[in-house]
Structure formats: C-alpha cells, structure tokens
Scaffold this active site. Sequence first.
Site, PDB file in Angstrom:
ATOM      1  N   TYR A  54      -3.739   2.840   9.109  1.00 25.55           N
ATOM      2  CA  TYR A  54      -2.672   1.950   8.635  1.00 25.55           C
ATOM      3  C   TYR A  54      -1.569   2.749   7.928  1.00 25.55           C
ATOM      4  CZ  TYR A  54      -0.845  -2.650   7.254  1.00 25.55           C
ATOM      5  OH  TYR A  54      -0.065  -3.772   7.097  1.00 25.55           O
ATOM      6  N   LYS A  87       3.232  -1.896   2.385  1.00 32.09           N
ATOM      7  CA  LYS A  87       2.665  -3.183   1.943  1.00 32.09           C
ATOM      8  C   LYS A  87       2.364  -3.165   0.441  1.00 32.09           C
ATOM      9  CE  LYS A  87       2.538  -5.469   5.900  1.00 32.09           C
ATOM     10  NZ  LYS A  87       3.416  -6.610   6.191  1.00 32.09           N
TER      11      LYS A  87
END
Length: 257
Positions: free
Chosen positions: A158, A165
């Site tokens: 990720y 995020k």
Amino acid sequence: MTFSLKGKTFVIMGIANKRSIGWGIARSLHNAGAQLIFTYNRDRMEKNVRDLAEGLEGETPLVLQCDVSNDESIQSFFHAVKEKVGVIHGIAHCVAFANREDLEGEFVDTSREGFLLAHNVSSYSLTAVAREARPLMTEGGSIITITYLGGERVVRNYNVMGVAKASLEANVKYLANDLGKDGIRVNAISAGPIRTLSAKGIRDFNSVLNEIEERAPLRRSVTAEEVGDTALFLLSDLSRGVTGENIHVDSGFHIIS
Ligand SMILES: CCCCCCc1ccc(Oc2ccc(Oc3cccc(O)n3)cc2)c(O)c1
C-alpha cells in the site's frame, strides 16, 4: 431525526463504474430520497457516470466534470453547482490516486513526484473541496471521505497511498475543527478491501481479500452497499453529534493484529 434525505442535495466525487464505492453511496442516498450530483475527472469516465446517473429512477442527477488536483476546476465546478442548485447538504469524496510503481516494492524508494501526486489527489483535494463547498453549505451539512487501514498501520504494497491516507485522516480532524462552527461535520469511512477499478492498481490485492475472509471477525469481505449505508448514517442527521471520526466498515478486521 431520521435517515431520510428528502429535499437535500449531495455531491458524490469519484464514481468510475458500477463497482465504485461512490456508486454504493449514491444508491443508499438515492433510496433515502436525496438529490444527487456526480463528478467525473477524465472524459473517458463521463459516459460510465452518465449512464449510471440515467439508470436511477426519478430526476436524473447532474453530472459535471471536476479534476480535484486543479483548483480552477474545483472552483468552476462549485460555481456551476451554485448556479444550478444553490445549496448543498453534503459531499462524498471518493477520490484517490498514486502511481502504480509506488504501490509495490519498498516505500523508501518512492519518488518526490510520486509522493506529492498521491498526497495532492488523495488528501489535499479534500481540503480544497471543503473550502470551495463551504459557502454553498449554508444550512450546515456533512462531508465524508474514504480511507483504508493502511493509513493507520503498515500494509504490504500500500506504501505511498498509506502515507497519503494517514494525511487524509488527520485532514478530516483539522477540517472538522474549522467547519464545526458552520454546522458542517467531517468524517471518514475506513473501508475494507472491495474489488473496484482502483483496487486493480494494487499488487496482490487478492491475497489481502482472502485474508479478510479467513481472519476478520465477520469472516467475509464488505460491499460498496455496506459502505453506502454507513455513508447514509454519516451524511444524515442520525450522526449529528459525530465529527472528526473514522468509522471502520471492514468486517472488524482493524481489531485483529
Ligand atoms: C495492499 C492493500 C490491499 C487493500 C487495498 C484496499 C484499497 C483499494 C483501493 C483503494 O483506492 C485506490 C485508489 C487509487 C489507487 O491508485 C491507482 C489505482 C489504479 C491504477 C493506478 O495507477 N493507481 C490505488 C488505490 C484503496 O485506497 C485501498
């Protein structure tokens, strides 16, 4: 207080196709009686979004272009919304992007350009959208965005999107603090993995989905419709006391080490 959204207008940013989280949100809000406005970023997405909009019974939602990485585009989008509807009651920000090469390998190798791009589109865009939408939210309202567990702890591959995020989740809290005095709430939904167009950009996505089905408390993955129903809660008066929050719609996976 109810979850009915009759007489209220919401903007949904980032629908790509019928598998999008934004489309799951659109269906929950539509079924609660909301008037909707959809945005698309690139012309190649316009037809998909328009076709989905026209498939909804009743008044067809407005579909307008908005490139959230460009301040003029955001300003002209909300100028058009002001002309056409005047007041809006909320926004679902379902937009993120990172270069594919920054979603595999080692995070330490992320380029400056790739890092800035991911943060510009996936985090700063919420700040810019909230700033330009604020004058149209004269009756108060609610803004939500979509995040993922990889922003709270390391999830393999990720990488830069996880750092973006983390920024988005702090962004939500600082915006909640600024906008609360205007009666505007700002919250995040941390969605479990869902097989969307964006998920295709993540290496070995399938193994993450399998792990959820094996180890999450509910022993299954979640759907865009389930995210849509939590979005309905956060965008309606049922959540009028909630702001700066991050609700996990992930079969409980975030509680598992
Ligand atoms: C290794 C994590 C597996 C679970 C990921 C769940 C997830 C799925 C999709 C997510 O949204 C995006 C959005 C854009 C994005 O960047 C992309 C997507 C496709 C192509 C590309 O060049 N970039 C990556 C993920 C997201 O933030 C999180």
